[in-house]
Design an enzyme around this catalytic site. Structure first.
Site: not given
Ligand code: NAD
Length: 357
Positions: A192, A224, A248, A252
């Site tokens: 970012k 994003d 993390d 997923d």
């Protein structure tokens, strides 16, 4: 040179799935003449029952000596009422921190045979094969200072510190570049850097490292956008490298593109390439002891172990090809069952992989 493997079956379905993975490992050991030796130990609830704690000293000492660890899963409602520091999950965390396993590797592979299991359209995900490399021991999850304080005006304020040193970025970067070299040579670093200085440094260090790996094509993407691209066109990625928190979340998201938790392996590695390999799922107490758990995530974790810790790429590829053949034959455990599949037990699935080898 002989290499040693520690098997830690753990709890719930752990012993059932590790049994099948062990058979597969012994078979490739023989077939590829790998010279592996095996030992087993206690962790989690099984260790609590036997010794009073989730990570006995003996297990930790052995874990430090071996070349790689294959873990089933830990935990079950049986031990949920214990104090936090005595819970089965502490065994796992103790191994991760004790062995300094800073690099978490999570592939998201969707076998074409299982494309209908994903919630995305089959043409978007069929043949998906991504590897997410997540930094596991630093970043905002560990940065100091952290806490919740009350300001003079009585307003409460929560705060964490997002911090990475150059050396931490460099060591996870190397793992990712080397993984990309072993795959399709494409690495996307996710940050970012338009907002966070810590990831400006992250980007700079990745660019510096890229000079050492001219055979790898490095790109950068804001987190994003990466979250969006993973559901829009996930097959554009080969290897993704990112920090602890972004990893993390993205790992997923990527895992669930495949729709089947019983198929997903993972690896956590340290600087010496020693690793702990385990399925992404937990101990599934709801189906433990019934012989219906899917052992493929654990068998594929064994393949990762051969590739990343034991320097046995041929054996890893052979296991992955065998799993693919078994799926081609239409064999399915309950969690990946399809209308045209033939339902098999945990042991039958393990036997089928052995036969395909
Ligand atoms: P879980 O992953 O164990 O189970 C979620 C669901 O997926 C269940 O319905 C289960 O039956 C199914 N499932 C999981 N693995 C499967 C497999 N191989 N084959 C077929 N079905 C499978 O998650 P949970 O229910 O949230 O947690 C159960 C226990 O596992 C808890 O004690 C938790 O703390 C622990 N846990 C351990 C680990 C680990 O050891 N790494 C990870 C997650 C959860």
């Amino acid at each position: 040179m002989s290499q040693s493997v520690l098997l830690l079956p753990g709890d719930g379905i752990g012993p059932e799935i590790v049994t099948e993975a062990e058979k597969v490992l012994r078979k490739v050991n023989e077939k590829f003449n790998l010279g592996l030796s095996f030992e087993s130990g206690l962790v989690g609830g099984a260790a609590i029952d036997a010794t009073g704690g989730p990570l006995p000293d003996e297990t930790m000492e052995r874990a430090q000596k071996v070349d790689a660890i294959l873990l089933g899963a830990v935990g079950s409602p049986k031990w949920d009422n214990l104090k936090m520091e005595l819970r089965p999950e502490k065994g796992l965390l103790g191994l991760r921190s004790g062995l300094q396993l800073f690099a978490n590797l999570r592939p998201a592979i969707l076998y074409p045979q299982l494309a209908s299991a994903s919630s995305l359209k089959p043409e978007v995900v069929s043949g998906l094969d991504i590897l997410i490399v997540r930094e596991l021991t630093g970043g905002i999850y560990f940065g100091q200072p952290r806490g919740v304080r009350t300001l003079e005006n009585g307003d409460r304020q929560g705060f964490n510190t997002y911090i990475y040193s150059e050396s931490e970025i460099r060591r996870i970067g190397r793992v990712a570049f080397e993984a990309a070299q072993q795959r399709n040579g494409k690495l996307c670093s996710v940050d970012k850097a338009n907002v966070l200085e810590v990831t400006v440094l992250w980007r700079e260090v990745m660019n510096e490292l890229a000079q050492e790996y001219p055979d790898v094509e490095l790109t950068h993407m804001y987190v994003d956008n990466a979250a969006m691209q993973l559901v829009r066109a996930p097959k554009q990625f080969d290897v993704i490298v990112t920090g602890n928190m972004f990893g993390d979340i993205l790992s997923d998201e990527a895992a669930m593109l495949t729709g089947s938790i019983g198929m997903l392996p993972s690896a956590s590695m340290n600087a010496e390439k020693q690793g702990m390999f385990e399925p992404c799922h937990g101990s599934a107490p709801d189906i433990a002891g019934q012989g219906i758990a899917n052992p493929l995530a654990t068998i594929l974790s064994a393949a990762m172990m051969l590739r990343y810790s034991l320097n046995a790429e041929d054996a890893a590829l052979a296991i992955e090809a065998a799993v693919s053949r078994v799926l081609d034959q239409g064999l399915r455990t309950a969690d990946i069952m399809s209308p045209d599949g033939r339902r098999v037990s945990t042991a039958e699935m393990g036997e089928a992989v052995l036969a395909a080898l």
